[in-house]
Design a protein around this motif. Structure first.
Motif, PDB file in Angstrom:
ATOM      1  N   TRP A  70      -6.264   2.869  -1.829  1.00  0.00           N
ATOM      2  CA  TRP A  70      -5.033   2.660  -1.068  1.00  0.00           C
ATOM      3  C   TRP A  70      -5.236   1.797   0.168  1.00  0.00           C
ATOM      4  O   TRP A  70      -4.367   0.997   0.511  1.00  0.00           O
ATOM      5  CB  TRP A  70      -4.413   4.008  -0.700  1.00  0.00           C
ATOM      6  CG  TRP A  70      -4.371   4.918  -1.872  1.00  0.00           C
ATOM      7  CD1 TRP A  70      -5.071   6.071  -2.033  1.00  0.00           C
ATOM      8  CD2 TRP A  70      -3.648   4.701  -3.077  1.00  0.00           C
ATOM      9  NE1 TRP A  70      -4.825   6.600  -3.270  1.00  0.00           N
ATOM     10  CE2 TRP A  70      -3.940   5.779  -3.945  1.00  0.00           C
ATOM     11  CE3 TRP A  70      -2.791   3.712  -3.528  1.00  0.00           C
ATOM     12  CZ2 TRP A  70      -3.408   5.895  -5.202  1.00  0.00           C
ATOM     13  CZ3 TRP A  70      -2.249   3.823  -4.795  1.00  0.00           C
ATOM     14  CH2 TRP A  70      -2.550   4.899  -5.608  1.00  0.00           C
TER      15      TRP A  70
ATOM     16  N   LEU B 256       2.792   1.523  -3.420  1.00  0.00           N
ATOM     17  CA  LEU B 256       1.927   1.896  -4.553  1.00  0.00           C
ATOM     18  C   LEU B 256       1.461   3.344  -4.454  1.00  0.00           C
ATOM     19  O   LEU B 256       1.399   4.053  -5.461  1.00  0.00           O
ATOM     20  CB  LEU B 256       0.731   0.952  -4.634  1.00  0.00           C
ATOM     21  CG  LEU B 256       1.038  -0.479  -5.074  1.00  0.00           C
ATOM     22  CD1 LEU B 256      -0.187  -1.360  -4.931  1.00  0.00           C
ATOM     23  CD2 LEU B 256       1.555  -0.503  -6.502  1.00  0.00           C
TER      24      LEU B 256
ATOM     25  N   GLY C 142       0.816  -1.215   0.000  1.00  0.00           N
ATOM     26  CA  GLY C 142       0.000   0.000   0.000  1.00  0.00           C
ATOM     27  C   GLY C 142       0.847   1.262   0.000  1.00  0.00           C
ATOM     28  O   GLY C 142       0.684   2.123  -0.875  1.00  0.00           O
TER      29      GLY C 142
ATOM     30  N   ALA D  62      -5.085  -1.876  -1.005  1.00  0.00           N
ATOM     31  CA  ALA D  62      -3.960  -2.361  -1.817  1.00  0.00           C
ATOM     32  C   ALA D  62      -3.138  -3.434  -1.120  1.00  0.00           C
ATOM     33  O   ALA D  62      -2.981  -4.550  -1.637  1.00  0.00           O
ATOM     34  CB  ALA D  62      -3.076  -1.194  -2.236  1.00  0.00           C
TER      35      ALA D  62
END
Length: 179
Positions: free
Chosen positions: A121, A103, A100, A124
């Motif tokens: 998010w 990314l 998370g 993720a």
């Protein structure tokens, strides 16, 4: 005295881990109790999830110890199997923890902390790590690969994410509470 078979050894290890989680880790790592009541409203406390998980491990370990079948002793194959499980869980939990933030950093350049409770998010790391964990565990147990296992992992992980995230507005999916 009962023989120390592979099932009993595994049961004792699971029992010890469950006891550790329930009676030490959940209390030491949590700022709140199992359920918090603030201004007449109940919410999930920090210790609830690890206590439930630890209790399930305790019951599973006891079940394994008490219902152990066969006479097979612990072997190198058993230890190799357990080591592969530990490695798969370690990689999946690492992916869950850092995917998370990585990314979000790559996509937005922003710090992850303010984004950790916003879609996509907040999902993720949980979804990537969960899919990896389930897929790896299925592969280790079955010793064969098939694309349908990834579909199963995606469906189960999404169901878990939605089951925990939708009904509780103040709950952060793991590991977002630690970030």
């Amino acid at each position: 005295m009962p023989k120390l078979t592979q099932d009993r050894v595994l049961g004792l290890v699971v029992l010890a881990i469950g006891l550790f989680i329930t009676f030490y880790w959940a209390a030491a790592d949590s700022e709140t109790g199992l359920v918090e009541r603030v201004r007449g409203r109940s919410s999930i406390g920090d210790a609830l999830a690890p206590t439930v998980a630890g209790t399930i491990l305790i019951l599973s370990g006891l079940w394994l110890c008490l219902s152990a079948m066969g006479e097979r002793r612990l072997s190198l194959a058993n230890l190799t199997f357990l080591a592969s499980l530990v490695c798969a869980l370690g990689v999946a939990l690492g992916l869950m923890r850092w995917a998370g933030p990585a990314l979000a950093e790559l996509a937005t350049g922003a710090d992850y902390r303010p984004l950790r409770d916003t879609a996509p998010w907040k999902y993720a790391g949980f979804i990537l790590g969960g899919v990896m964990m389930i897929t790896a565990l299925i592969y280790i147990v079955e010793r064969r690969w098939h694309w349908s296992r990834i579909v199963i992992a995606v469906v189960v992980t999404l169901a878990l994410a939605l089951f925990y995230d939708l009904p509780f507005e103040d709950l952060l999916l793991p590991p977002n509470g630690d970030v």
